[in-house]
Design a protein around this motif. Structure first.
Motif, PDB file in Angstrom:
ATOM      1  N   ALA B 405      60.893  55.760 103.415  1.00 23.75           N
ATOM      2  CA  ALA B 405      61.322  56.751 102.421  1.00 23.75           C
ATOM      3  C   ALA B 405      62.379  56.140 101.497  1.00 23.75           C
ATOM      4  O   ALA B 405      62.252  56.208 100.270  1.00 23.75           O
ATOM      5  CB  ALA B 405      61.873  57.995 103.114  1.00 23.75           C
ATOM      6  N   GLY B 427      57.254  58.377  92.375  1.00 26.44           N
ATOM      7  CA  GLY B 427      58.038  59.586  92.606  1.00 26.44           C
ATOM      8  C   GLY B 427      57.330  60.637  93.442  1.00 26.44           C
ATOM      9  O   GLY B 427      57.871  61.134  94.428  1.00 26.44           O
ATOM     10  N   TYR B 430      56.768  59.460  96.999  1.00 24.43           N
ATOM     11  CA  TYR B 430      58.033  59.549  97.734  1.00 24.43           C
ATOM     12  C   TYR B 430      58.311  60.998  98.140  1.00 24.43           C
ATOM     13  O   TYR B 430      58.630  61.287  99.300  1.00 24.43           O
ATOM     14  CB  TYR B 430      59.147  59.021  96.836  1.00 24.43           C
ATOM     15  CG  TYR B 430      60.562  59.328  97.268  1.00 24.43           C
ATOM     16  CD1 TYR B 430      61.168  58.613  98.286  1.00 24.43           C
ATOM     17  CD2 TYR B 430      61.302  60.328  96.630  1.00 24.43           C
ATOM     18  CE1 TYR B 430      62.475  58.879  98.676  1.00 24.43           C
ATOM     19  CE2 TYR B 430      62.611  60.594  97.010  1.00 24.43           C
ATOM     20  CZ  TYR B 430      63.195  59.876  98.029  1.00 24.43           C
ATOM     21  OH  TYR B 430      64.486  60.141  98.410  1.00 24.43           O
ATOM     22  N   ALA B 431      58.187  61.893  97.184  1.00 25.43           N
ATOM     23  CA  ALA B 431      58.521  63.298  97.451  1.00 25.43           C
ATOM     24  C   ALA B 431      57.603  63.875  98.535  1.00 25.43           C
ATOM     25  O   ALA B 431      58.043  64.652  99.373  1.00 25.43           O
ATOM     26  CB  ALA B 431      58.427  64.116  96.169  1.00 25.43           C
ATOM     27  N   ASP B 432      56.344  63.493  98.501  1.00 23.21           N
ATOM     28  CA  ASP B 432      55.420  63.990  99.529  1.00 23.21           C
ATOM     29  C   ASP B 432      55.704  63.371 100.897  1.00 23.21           C
ATOM     30  O   ASP B 432      55.445  63.983 101.930  1.00 23.21           O
ATOM     31  CB  ASP B 432      53.962  63.677  99.141  1.00 23.21           C
ATOM     32  CG  ASP B 432      53.425  64.622  98.068  1.00 23.21           C
ATOM     33  OD1 ASP B 432      54.087  65.634  97.767  1.00 23.21           O
ATOM     34  OD2 ASP B 432      52.328  64.352  97.531  1.00 23.21           O
ATOM     35  N   LEU B 434      58.664  62.310 102.055  1.00 23.38           N
ATOM     36  CA  LEU B 434      60.019  62.563 102.541  1.00 23.38           C
ATOM     37  C   LEU B 434      60.122  63.401 103.826  1.00 23.38           C
ATOM     38  O   LEU B 434      60.928  63.079 104.708  1.00 23.38           O
ATOM     39  CB  LEU B 434      60.824  63.198 101.409  1.00 23.38           C
ATOM     40  CG  LEU B 434      62.296  62.903 101.327  1.00 23.38           C
ATOM     41  CD1 LEU B 434      62.599  61.437 101.511  1.00 23.38           C
ATOM     42  CD2 LEU B 434      62.809  63.374  99.976  1.00 23.38           C
TER      43      LEU B 434
END
Ligand SMILES: Cc1cc2nc3c(=O)[nH]c(=O)nc-3n(C[C@H](O)[C@H](O)[C@H](O)COP(=O)(O)OP(=O)(O)OC[C@H]3O[C@@H](n4cnc5c(N)ncnc54)[C@H](O)[C@@H]3O)c2cc1C
Ligand SMILES: Cc1cc2nc3c(=O)[nH]c(=O)nc-3n(C[C@H](O)[C@H](O)[C@H](O)COP(=O)(O)OP(=O)(O)OC[C@H]3O[C@@H](n4cnc5c(N)ncnc54)[C@H](O)[C@@H]3O)c2cc1C
Lengths: 675, 675
Positions: B405, B427, B430-432, B434
């Motif tokens: 992450a 992005g 990464y967000a998914d 986290l």
């Protein structure tokens, strides 16, 4: 939730109002209340659908808010500060963002009186709405590498602005995508095929009536981003667009319209000043940016209970507040300390900056080069005091924005699963803040400027030609004492603690200098060392500023002894926790022993966590974020976390008006849509 | 862009295909190609609007993709692996996610044959679509604290499921919000007012025809999140919902329908196994999750040019690729090394896990407690080998998912401004990803389990009652040698390098043991030490596994010497860079000297960066991500970064079809909307 926060507030007698007034002034807090009331009364500022809306809805909402805010600003005759504060309460970038900051400021600072008449006045009335178009698809940090050209045409005394390649397209330009009708375009000035570097030109890009792009202007929005989606960052390709002579902003350098002769910049150090000012603002804001996350996470972790403490006596005391776990404390409380550290550092820089501006007013600056983001070793700051402030502001901008951005994610994660919900209010705030680590100088790039300055200072100290300032003093001190060693008493003496940070900076500076000057290592091979050096130096500055703020007689007279002592604990937590994290450089420089670091952890840091813990909620209260600003279920002042989560999910969530057809073989996707 | 990547690929002769086949097997790569062709041919899987769509559109798209994928899976008779691989190519969570993973698996693993008949078969046909409802608004990590009750009703042999408070509402449950018609609900089993802890119940929640919630079921979507917005995480309140006896999943424990007597779990270590399996998968995937970001950033940084190298000879060589700057290399190349380290570690764990499963098949496990996320000191792993593997899997899950992450964000930021565009593709990925740091055991919480295991092992070593395994061996070794000191030759010997990591683990273990057993410190006061200990131990395991993988005769026979030597450099970079970052613990434990750490930086790490640099692009190529999967302008295989950015912004971006009215005083917001 409510009981727990009440209990937290009861267990500390920190005077929240007094601390808040000390931090922000009473006047400022009153102003905030006043503005809040105005904003809350207007339906357009209602935030309840923000987290649900997609980009297209959000940016239109943001536009209508920006418009309304401008109207209110006129109606109430707000100062610039009030307008800014209202924006902060709304807490989203708006399509007017770059007009209100960069466009107006650039016209004002870089325009001549004639240009003020011509452009600034209309811009102030929002007839011209503008942006600042420097970055291109192919160039950001390296401003000298910009490809857009502005070619002087002696015949009709015009400039022709042109984007020769795709990579010359302006890119990332805030407010340009759909909103601006004007732009300040940075372009390579060319006179008789000779290049004079990037200069600012005022270019109209859209029709003032129809708002359609003018001929030969290809402009649009660059698309969605990780955050900042209420802003229309844009692209711009110019196909030989002609502008008159007066459209080159000419306060610092200009072209003689009669002869086509280039006239040199007169006082570049003023621009230099602006950059320093912008960076100081970023440092100061970083404290408050981070404080939002810390406020939310601290309150939530005081409300959240999970597990019983196995060592505690009596087993039916219920579950523990997670804020009681030291593993949560070590994540949040040093960040809480950092919010104050950054606040005082930003304030300190502002004061220095203003003193310098006064001093410079008469004085023609001596700095030679002023472009932001100039290449390695290209920037040669003048020898005046501003050089120190400039280097300081670069390093601190990088450290402060990295600390705030990464700290926000620590806060979010400390909230466990619920931190991941949009309703935590941290995620979107983090995502919107993130570009601060990249703009106004990429944080990694900036560290080269700090290192360059420190190397220069070290050389001058060795040569005995150094000016007297804080940087040269710490270098001198190190040289005088390095053979004796340091023996700082970091655990009991605050001045020694600050001195240990200074020592580490000096040690790393001379190490780097040796690599560069004696070992003749290439600049590139030393970038990692430079980055560490800059970080070390900036950490020193923060620790020093925090210490100085508490030592200030003004502080002592404004605050009661208990508050002072609590702030002092935060200072020590900040400094010692940093020391512990960077332990190896403190050993390596012999600023401390291994044993001291171990003691710093077991005896000092862990103990400080325990001492600060009971005051955590009141300390975040002192940051005085209204619930309306935080827009967070987890960070509510009243602690009604779960009720608010549930309300938002079940009442405000439009997806619950849609009934799916879930079966793989049915051709239907939605059975019912009651939105 | 294309030229530069071609040049990169020409300057290295790493055999990409061979390395890829070694990492993934040829069979697997062929399968990926086959699936990719199928998916690309279907319009429903078109990704071009993904970055532009808001949540409501995205989740409906995801649902129709999930449906189509299920159809294709039936049509082509895909294996579970193929279905999984297709999902990875699509790269977004779908509303079927928890059905396909947790719901089916729980029914299979925890159901009796009768229950398989009743529930599993229909679930496999997607007549029942389900989810796994454990977490509640008020409880996540502390599973024992769940508030939902399932009360046994002897009269009619049913259970009544009930949510007594708001905080008892199930929350975060994937696929529950709008999709599932069934749920496995974890609830506190109550028989005659006595509580038996959380147990799994199958509960129908929506009508199979209308898909409306059943009576007394309050269910919905919990709202938008930082990522994972194509998934309908849901809430669920049950108001005395009755289910028959057969709905309690009874493979491990059950209620005798005749007597109402509770029957104890028969073989909990099997569940224990599942958790270990899930965590091993997370470790293995972490390598590939991170590799996506590293692939994108490495390719982009090879295409991106910014500034000229001031030290380089000849000044018109054009700008430097930013991948040539050591400050970019130090961010990306250790992450590149980490992708391989995690890959081999995950593989190693899988092998261990499978060996253990075989060994256990006959053997009734001896582990006593199996709930995931149990409280501090509540988990008492049995003394069998699985306990070692279990602790290993906890620590490694935490380290690997944190590394992935945080590494993704480093990759994103290394791309400068363009990293912030959605088109970077980092992005959203990464967000998914986290939440992986929070689910399957919050990463901070898990470290307590590792520490508990290590303390236990240390006690048994001191008492001479220790089983023989790797952990006890390193503790023994440390005890035998601690007075002599270590003197590891970390700079030239690989085995010494691994041993230095083992030494640090052992040192920290005995330190923690002293605090806990001799100084009688509270568990809570030691959490920070435990977290460090667990991190240190997990880093040791990764270094050890990476080393073992390269030492394996299979590896040596599969790869040519050049590839092997390059992997070996990556191993050393990974280990030495970690050592440098954690320097203070290596000093403190006397595993290395200060001088060695300094040399590790200047002589080893910086040199390795230089040696690996020319192969960077080919190394990421070996991860074999198709462009379609990456969906990234910056990470394109062909390097056409700018063309793709421009195309997406100007051609695909719906916002450019909307013409704003920008003036504050006009009542109109949109002048033209051509979407
Ligand atoms: C949300 C947002 C809003 C913006 N708004 C505006 C605006 O309104 N107007 C405007 O003009 N611009 C704007 N920008 C652009 C911004 O100023 C640039 O993105 C920034 O200057 C960084 O430049 P870059 O993107 O070219 O990065 P690059 O310079 O390409 O950097 C890429 C990578 O290379 C590294 N690198 C580059 N050079 C070196 C070197 N010499 N040594 C070591 N490492 C190096 C960097 O550290 C980075 O990791 C905005 C950007 C964003 C993200
Ligand atoms: C996207 C997403 C999908 C999910 N899907 C599902 C699903 O399908 N089904 C399901 O059942 N659940 C699901 N979950 C829930 C998930 O399993 C929990 O969020 C997770 O277990 C963490 O629990 P929590 O949120 O209660 O954190 P908490 O336990 O409340 O943790 C809050 C904070 O306290 C700290 N803390 C807590 N206890 C201690 C302690 N004893 N010592 C030290 N520190 C402590 C933690 O480290 C953390 O910082 C999902 C979560 C997310 C974010």
């Amino acid at each position: 939730g409510s009981d727990l926060l009440q209990q937290e507030r009861n267990q500390s007698n920190l005077d929240v109002d007094k601390l808040a007034e000390f931090l922000f002034t009473k006047e400022c807090l009153d102003r905030q209340d006043k503005l809040l009331n105005i904003l809350r009364a207007e339906k357009v500022f209602d935030k309840s659908q923000n987290y649900f809306n997609g980009r297209n809805e959000r940016i239109l909402d943001a536009l209508s808010r920006a418009k309304r805010l401008r109207q209110l600003s006129v109606q109430h005759a707000w100062t610039q500060e009030e307008y800014q504060m209202a924006n902060e309460l709304i807490s989203e970038p708006t399509p007017y963002g770059l007009h209100a900051s960069m466009f107006l400021v650039t016209l004002r600072d870089q325009g001549t009186p004639e240009q003020h008449n011509l452009f600034l006045e209309k811009a102030q009335k929002y007839e011209y709405i503008g942006c600042y178009a420097q970055t291109e698809l192919g160039h950001g940090s390296n401003v000298r590498g910009l490809e857009t050209t502005a070619t002087w045409n002696q015949e009709d005394r015009t400039f022709i602005l042109h984007s020769p390649h795709l990579t010359a397209s302006k890119w990332w330009i805030g407010s340009l995508g759909r909103t601006a009708n004007y732009a300040v375009v940075m372009a390579q000035l060319k006179i008789n095929s000779k290049s004079y570097g990037p200069h600012p030109f005022v270019v109209q890009i859209r029709d003032l009536k129809t708002h359609e792009p003018l001929e030969n202007v290809h402009v649009g929005d660059i698309g969605p981003k990780f955050g900042y989606n209420t802003m229309d960052n844009g692209f711009l390709l110019l196909n030989r667009v002609k502008v008159p002579h007066v459209n080159m902003l000419a306060r610092f350098s200009s072209v003689d319209p009669q002869t086509g002769k280039y006239l040199r910049p007169s006082s570049p150090s003023l621009v230099y000043g602006t950059l320093t000012y912008v960076r100081s603002t970023i440092v100061m804001q970083a404290g408050s940016v981070l404080a939002r996350g810390v406020t939310i996470a601290t309150r939530y972790c005081a409300v959240r209970r999970q597990f019983q403490d196995r060592d505690a006596e009596g087993s039916d005391t219920g579950e523990d507040q997670v804020l009681n776990y030291t593993m949560v404390q070590i994540r949040l409380l040093p960040l809480l300390a950092a919010t104050f550290a950054l606040h005082f550092t930003g304030k300190g820089m502002m004061v220095l900056y203003q003193e310098n501006q006064k001093r410079m007013a008469g004085d023609a600056g001596k700095a030679s080069d002023t472009d932001r983001g100039a290449g390695p070793e290209e920037l040669h700051p003048g020898t005046d005091l501003l050089a120190d402030l400039h280097a300081t502001s670069c390093g601190l901008k990088a450290l402060a924005s990295t600390t705030a951005a990464e700290g926000l994610e620590v806060c979010r994660r400390a909230c466990g699963g619920h931190g991941y919900s949009s309703f935590s209010g941290i995620g979107s705030w983090y995502a919107d803040y993130l570009p601060t680590t990249t703009w106004e100088g990429d944080n990694y790039m900036l560290t080269q400027q700090v290192a360059r300055y420190l190397l220069k200072s070290a050389r001058s100290v060795l040569q005995g030609t150094a000016a007297d300032n804080d940087t040269t003093r710490i270098l001198h001190h190190f040289l005088a004492r390095q053979d004796m060693g340091a023996a700082f008493d970091v655990l009991t003496s605050d001045t020694d603690l600050v001195a240990a940070f200074a020592w580490r900076t000096a040690f790393l500076t001379f190490e780097a200098l040796k690599h560069r000057d004696d070992d003749k290592k290439s600049w590139n091979s030393l970038l990692v060392d430079f980055w560490r050096l800059s970080t070390a130096h900036s950490q020193y500055l923060v620790v020093k500023n925090f210490h100085a703020a508490l030592d200030d007689p003004m502080t002592k007279s404004s605050l009661d002894p208990e508050t002072l002592s609590l702030l002092h604990k935060l200072f020590r937590l900040h400094a010692l926790h940093t020391l512990e994290r960077e332990a190896s450089e403190f050993f390596a420089s012999a600023a401390t022993t291994v044993r001291q670091i171990q003691l710093a952890h077991t005896k000092a840091v862990m103990k400080l966590l325990e001492e600060i813990r009971p005051h955590a909620v009141r300390l975040v209260d002192a940051w005085r974020f209204p619930d309306w600003q935080l827009d967070s279920s987890l960070g509510r002042y009243d602690g009604k976390v779960y009720e608010d989560m549930f309300y938002r999910a079940s009442e405000l969530n439009p997806l619950n008006q849609v009934t799916f057809d879930p079966y793989p073989d049915s051709g239907i996707l939605v059975r019912k849509d009651e939105r």
